[in-house]
Design a protein around this motif. Structure first.
Motif, PDB file in Angstrom:
ATOM      1  N   VAL A 173      42.252  27.902  38.815  1.00 37.47           N
ATOM      2  CA  VAL A 173      42.638  29.303  39.023  1.00 37.47           C
ATOM      3  C   VAL A 173      43.674  29.720  37.986  1.00 37.47           C
ATOM      4  O   VAL A 173      43.595  30.793  37.394  1.00 37.47           O
ATOM      5  CB  VAL A 173      43.183  29.509  40.456  1.00 37.47           C
ATOM      6  N   LEU A 174      44.627  28.830  37.730  1.00 39.52           N
ATOM      7  CA  LEU A 174      45.653  29.135  36.736  1.00 39.52           C
ATOM      8  C   LEU A 174      45.022  29.338  35.361  1.00 39.52           C
ATOM      9  O   LEU A 174      45.375  30.260  34.631  1.00 39.52           O
ATOM     10  CB  LEU A 174      46.686  28.003  36.678  1.00 39.52           C
ATOM     11  N   LEU A 175      44.087  28.463  35.025  1.00 36.92           N
ATOM     12  CA  LEU A 175      43.431  28.587  33.720  1.00 36.92           C
ATOM     13  C   LEU A 175      42.610  29.866  33.640  1.00 36.92           C
ATOM     14  O   LEU A 175      42.600  30.558  32.620  1.00 36.92           O
ATOM     15  CB  LEU A 175      42.524  27.381  33.472  1.00 36.92           C
ATOM     16  N   TRP A 176      41.949  30.186  34.761  1.00 33.72           N
ATOM     17  CA  TRP A 176      41.146  31.393  34.792  1.00 33.72           C
ATOM     18  C   TRP A 176      42.036  32.619  34.592  1.00 33.72           C
ATOM     19  O   TRP A 176      41.698  33.539  33.845  1.00 33.72           O
ATOM     20  CB  TRP A 176      40.390  31.498  36.122  1.00 33.72           C
ATOM     21  N   MET A 177      43.209  32.592  35.239  1.00 36.92           N
ATOM     22  CA  MET A 177      44.135  33.716  35.076  1.00 36.92           C
ATOM     23  C   MET A 177      44.523  33.878  33.613  1.00 36.92           C
ATOM     24  O   MET A 177      44.563  34.984  33.080  1.00 36.92           O
ATOM     25  CB  MET A 177      45.398  33.478  35.903  1.00 36.92           C
ATOM     26  N   LYS A 218      52.112  57.854  35.064  1.00 40.11           N
ATOM     27  CA  LYS A 218      52.975  56.674  34.920  1.00 40.11           C
ATOM     28  C   LYS A 218      52.519  55.558  35.858  1.00 40.11           C
ATOM     29  O   LYS A 218      52.609  54.384  35.529  1.00 40.11           O
ATOM     30  CB  LYS A 218      54.434  57.049  35.207  1.00 40.11           C
ATOM     31  N   THR A 219      52.012  55.950  37.026  1.00 41.24           N
ATOM     32  CA  THR A 219      51.556  54.944  37.987  1.00 41.24           C
ATOM     33  C   THR A 219      50.474  54.059  37.375  1.00 41.24           C
ATOM     34  O   THR A 219      50.510  52.829  37.503  1.00 41.24           O
ATOM     35  CB  THR A 219      50.989  55.632  39.243  1.00 41.24           C
ATOM     36  N   ALA A 220      49.524  54.699  36.688  1.00 43.03           N
ATOM     37  CA  ALA A 220      48.443  53.928  36.070  1.00 43.03           C
ATOM     38  C   ALA A 220      49.011  52.936  35.063  1.00 43.03           C
ATOM     39  O   ALA A 220      48.619  51.767  35.023  1.00 43.03           O
ATOM     40  CB  ALA A 220      47.456  54.867  35.385  1.00 43.03           C
ATOM     41  N   LEU A 221      49.953  53.420  34.237  1.00 38.96           N
ATOM     42  CA  LEU A 221      50.550  52.526  33.234  1.00 38.96           C
ATOM     43  C   LEU A 221      51.289  51.374  33.904  1.00 38.96           C
ATOM     44  O   LEU A 221      51.196  50.222  33.469  1.00 38.96           O
ATOM     45  CB  LEU A 221      51.501  53.303  32.317  1.00 38.96           C
ATOM     46  N   ILE A 222      52.021  51.684  34.959  1.00 36.56           N
ATOM     47  CA  ILE A 222      52.778  50.634  35.652  1.00 36.56           C
ATOM     48  C   ILE A 222      51.818  49.549  36.140  1.00 36.56           C
ATOM     49  O   ILE A 222      52.034  48.350  35.917  1.00 36.56           O
ATOM     50  CB  ILE A 222      53.564  51.225  36.845  1.00 36.56           C
ATOM     51  N   ILE A 223      50.731  49.994  36.782  1.00 38.06           N
ATOM     52  CA  ILE A 223      49.775  49.020  37.334  1.00 38.06           C
ATOM     53  C   ILE A 223      49.140  48.199  36.211  1.00 38.06           C
ATOM     54  O   ILE A 223      49.057  46.963  36.273  1.00 38.06           O
ATOM     55  CB  ILE A 223      48.689  49.737  38.166  1.00 38.06           C
ATOM     56  N   ILE A 224      48.735  48.890  35.141  1.00 34.65           N
ATOM     57  CA  ILE A 224      48.065  48.174  34.045  1.00 34.65           C
ATOM     58  C   ILE A 224      49.017  47.217  33.332  1.00 34.65           C
ATOM     59  O   ILE A 224      48.678  46.055  33.072  1.00 34.65           O
ATOM     60  CB  ILE A 224      47.432  49.178  33.064  1.00 34.65           C
ATOM     61  N   PHE A 225      50.225  47.679  33.038  1.00 35.04           N
ATOM     62  CA  PHE A 225      51.205  46.790  32.391  1.00 35.04           C
ATOM     63  C   PHE A 225      51.474  45.570  33.259  1.00 35.04           C
ATOM     64  O   PHE A 225      51.558  44.439  32.780  1.00 35.04           O
ATOM     65  CB  PHE A 225      52.535  47.519  32.150  1.00 35.04           C
ATOM     66  N   ALA A 226      51.630  45.802  34.556  1.00 36.92           N
ATOM     67  CA  ALA A 226      51.907  44.677  35.455  1.00 36.92           C
ATOM     68  C   ALA A 226      50.744  43.692  35.434  1.00 36.92           C
ATOM     69  O   ALA A 226      50.944  42.482  35.352  1.00 36.92           O
ATOM     70  CB  ALA A 226      52.162  45.180  36.873  1.00 36.92           C
ATOM     71  N   LEU A 227      49.528  44.235  35.463  1.00 41.64           N
ATOM     72  CA  LEU A 227      48.355  43.362  35.507  1.00 41.64           C
ATOM     73  C   LEU A 227      48.184  42.559  34.222  1.00 41.64           C
ATOM     74  O   LEU A 227      47.864  41.372  34.263  1.00 41.64           O
ATOM     75  CB  LEU A 227      47.095  44.181  35.773  1.00 41.64           C
ATOM     76  N   ILE A 228      48.411  43.212  33.067  1.00 37.20           N
ATOM     77  CA  ILE A 228      48.179  42.458  31.834  1.00 37.20           C
ATOM     78  C   ILE A 228      49.253  41.396  31.615  1.00 37.20           C
ATOM     79  O   ILE A 228      49.017  40.396  30.962  1.00 37.20           O
ATOM     80  CB  ILE A 228      48.039  43.363  30.574  1.00 37.20           C
ATOM     81  N   ASN A 229      50.433  41.600  32.190  1.00 41.45           N
ATOM     82  CA  ASN A 229      51.476  40.582  32.020  1.00 41.45           C
ATOM     83  C   ASN A 229      51.478  39.539  33.117  1.00 41.45           C
ATOM     84  O   ASN A 229      52.132  38.502  32.996  1.00 41.45           O
ATOM     85  CB  ASN A 229      52.858  41.244  31.965  1.00 41.45           C
ATOM     86  N   LEU A 230      50.755  39.809  34.180  1.00 43.69           N
ATOM     87  CA  LEU A 230      50.793  38.933  35.342  1.00 43.69           C
ATOM     88  C   LEU A 230      50.464  37.459  35.029  1.00 43.69           C
ATOM     89  O   LEU A 230      51.191  36.565  35.474  1.00 43.69           O
ATOM     90  CB  LEU A 230      49.852  39.480  36.422  1.00 43.69           C
ATOM     91  N   PRO A 231      49.390  37.187  34.269  1.00 42.09           N
ATOM     92  CA  PRO A 231      49.077  35.769  34.006  1.00 42.09           C
ATOM     93  C   PRO A 231      50.239  35.019  33.367  1.00 42.09           C
ATOM     94  O   PRO A 231      50.596  33.922  33.798  1.00 42.09           O
ATOM     95  CB  PRO A 231      47.882  35.845  33.044  1.00 42.09           C
TER      96      PRO A 231
END
Lengths: 356, 276
Positions: free
Chosen positions: B108-112, B140-153
């Motif tokens: 799962v970690l590798l997949w992330m 701004k909400t969209a950007l917040i969600i997208i930024f969070a998601l791309i940095n999450l891994p």
């Protein structure tokens, strides 16, 4: 009252049976030591009692209450970890009072309990330090103090002295013995060090491969081991074992020599004879009678006594205790008087069939 | 005596060497800063001038032409929001991965991490369409969600590594002391790993602050952050190096100051395992 009872406890990890059915009663105020080699299941048993692992089968009872499935923090037990496991971001005071603060105890009661524990362990000067500013021995005292402030029904120690150097270990061992007398509490102590077990325990449970081999008072285990494993595990240096054939109280060794074992006339067949180094003597006379000869391979001088390791052809290596001023050197031929008055005899399965 | 002299020489060489490397690394920032105070003419000159008459004209023009504070505020909200959102998701995720691993945890970690290997542009159209259908373009909400998601891994990986370095005994001790999972997390785990968590948060903040691809594609005016402002100076009327430098300086100044202030925390966080 804190009497702990374990009934047919079992645990496996990923299909491997680690605890294979353990039954045990630790009486109120008893100091019980779990002793065994690494991987024998003694630590796992302790963790099962603590609730840090879940039992597959069996029951754990604390004063008739079944605590087998009770949450860790509802069992009223305290554990001292091998690695101390102090909270690095808290001071000694905060470390020792963490459980009480979590339980929302009022400040006066906390101070009172903290005061008592710090006094017992002489930790007053360190109360406002972080663990990183303490020595190994002080950290271990804080870990013990953290358990004491909880006033648990049972204290659990998981190899608490393994990370200390030899001198400190001896000192802390004495301190734990004193603590047990002072607190008058039920304690379970896991170790692989037989000196700790022999000196601290009211009773020792010897673990091997997920089972208790023998449970009893230290000297009882030392003098009347139920099997070869217990006999070999207790005692430093180890008990000597040699294969032999008995017939009517006379033992025929691998090298053809015959010696007699007093009081073992009813035994027959292939056996293992065990005798402790302190019950053997280096021949002082001409080497006639019941003796074996071999080459002195190693001499260990401990000051008050000396251990001589002798290679005897077709019998094996035999360890003999000699006087402190034993003078012979390694490499020389030597003869051992085989007085088997104190010998134990084990059958092919390793069970003891004769005690001195 | 000679040995000591030799050591001193070696030390001098190391110091000079370090300065040279540091200057090379720092040079683009320095050059940007210098260019931002040049006139457009000086900025274009070849060979470049190190000495020139400094001017604030670029900054004046930028502030006159665009509402810097509007963009800065958007950057603060989106980068800050993404960092907070990311941490809220990443800390419990890393906790689960580190302390309650299953046989498939490594996978799962590798997949992330593998999602980071996908070029952003590959998912531009679907994400654009999703945002459009949800009425979240230029928000701004969209950007917040997208930024969070791309940095999450990256965040989960970093925090997972810090958590793995914390002896599990400490958490078990907390359990025995009567702490619930939440109390163990907030009163023991998070305080103990705060260096690592701070550096993870800072990294996410920097990455989100400088993120341009999604900012440019999903915002126009009301949610546009500083990166969009910078981009607006590089295109239609041709390249204006001095103004571009000035606006870039304005864009990265806040994060540079923040990084400078927290550098001790950051370095300690990044070397956490090594110097324990």
């Amino acid at each position: 009252m804190s009497r702990l009872e374990i009934r047919s406890l079992r645990k496996s990890f990923e299909g491997v049976d680690v605890i294979k059915g353990i039954d045990l009663v630790v009486e109120d105020r008893e100091f019980c030591v779990f002793l065994g080699p690494s991987g024998c299941g003694k630590s796992t048993t302790l963790r099962l009692i603590a609730g840090l692992e879940e039992a597959d089968e069996g029951q754990i009872l604390l004063d008739k209450d079944d605590i087998t499935d009770r949450a860790v923090d509802k069992r009223d037990l305290a554990m001292v970890f091998q690695s101390y496991a102090l909270y690095p971001h808290m001071t000694v005071r905060e470390n020792m009072s963490f459980a009480l603060r979590l339980a929302k105890m009022d400040q006066r009661a906390i101070d009172e309990k903290l005061g008592r524990a710090t006094k017992i362990l002489a930790l007053e000067p360190y109360l406002d330090r972080k663990p990183s500013a303490l020595s190994g021995g002080q950290r271990q005292r804080v870990a013990i103090g953290r358990a004491i402030t909880r006033e648990p029904r049972v204290f659990l120690f998981d190899e608490p002295l393994s990370n200390l150097d030899a001198a400190l270990r001896a000192a802390t061992r004495l301190e734990i013995a004193r603590l047990h007398q002072e607190l008058n509490a039920t304690m379970i102590y896991v170790t692989h060090d037989q000196v700790e077990a022999m000196t601290l325990a009211d009773r020792i449970a010897i673990f091997n491969e997920g089972r208790i081999e023998q449970l009893g008072k230290p000297m009882e285990l030392y003098h009347r081991p139920v099997n070869k494993f217990v006999a070999g595990f207790l005692g430093m240096p180890q008990m000597n074992f040699f294969e032999a054939t008995v017939e009517g109280g006379s033992v025929k060794l691998g090298n053809g020599n015959s010696v007699s074992i007093p009081g073992a006339s009813q035994l027959n067949g292939k056996v293992t004879v065990g005798i402790r180094p302190e019950h053997l003597r280096v021949c002082d006379g001409d080497g006639t009678g019941e003796t074996v000869s071999g080459k002195l391979s190693v001499v260990e001088r401990l000051g008050s006594e000396t251990y001589a390791y002798v290679d005897v052809p077709q019998v094996g290596s035999i360890t003999v205790r000699a006087d402190g001023d034993f003078e012979r050197r390694a490499g020389r031929d030597i003869c051992i008087r085989l007085d088997l008055t104190h010998a134990h005899v084990f059958d092919a399965s390793g069970a003891a069939i004769h005690h001195p | 005596m000679t040995r000591r002299k030799h050591n001193q020489t070696a030390r001098t060489i190391r110091i000079v060497g370090s300065w040279i490397v540091a200057l090379i690394v720092f040079f683009p920032i320095l050059w940007m800063l210098l260019t931002s105070f040049k006139s457009e003419l000086d900025a274009f000159s070849m060979p470049p001038h190190f000495f020139f008459a400094p001017t604030l004209e670029n900054y004046e023009q930028i502030l006159a032409r665009a509402n810097y504070l509007h963009y800065a505020w958007n950057s603060i909200v989106t980068a800050g929001g993404a960092t907070i959102l990311g941490m809220i998701v990443a800390v419990p995720a890393a906790y689960a991965f580190a302390y309650h691993p299953t046989l498939k945890t490594k996978n799962v970690l590798l997949w992330m991490l593998s999602t980071k290997m996908l070029p952003s542009v590959g998912v531009l159209v679907p994400i654009y369409l999703i945002c459009r259908d949800l009425n979240m373009l230029d928000s701004k909400t969209a950007l917040i969600i997208i930024f969070a998601l791309i940095n999450l891994p990256i965040m989960v990986w970093m925090i997972y590594t810090y958590f793995r370095d914390i002896p599990y005994d400490i958490l078990e001790a907390a359990r025995m002391d009567g702490a619930s999972t939440g109390q163990t997390m907030f009163r023991v785990l998070i305080p103990v790993s705060r260096g690592g968590l701070a550096s993870t948060a800072l990294l996410c903040l920097i990455l989100s602050w400088n993120e341009a691809f999604w900012s440019l594609n999903l915002t126009t005016a009301s949610a546009a952050p500083l990166t969009a402002l910078v981009a607006s100076f590089s295109s239609p009327e041709g390249l204006f190096w001095a103004k571009l430098s000035a606006v870039s300086t304005l864009a990265c100044a806040p994060i540079l100051v923040l990084g400078w202030l927290s550098q001790r925390q950051l370095v300690r966080g990044l070397t956490f395992g090594a110097v324990k």
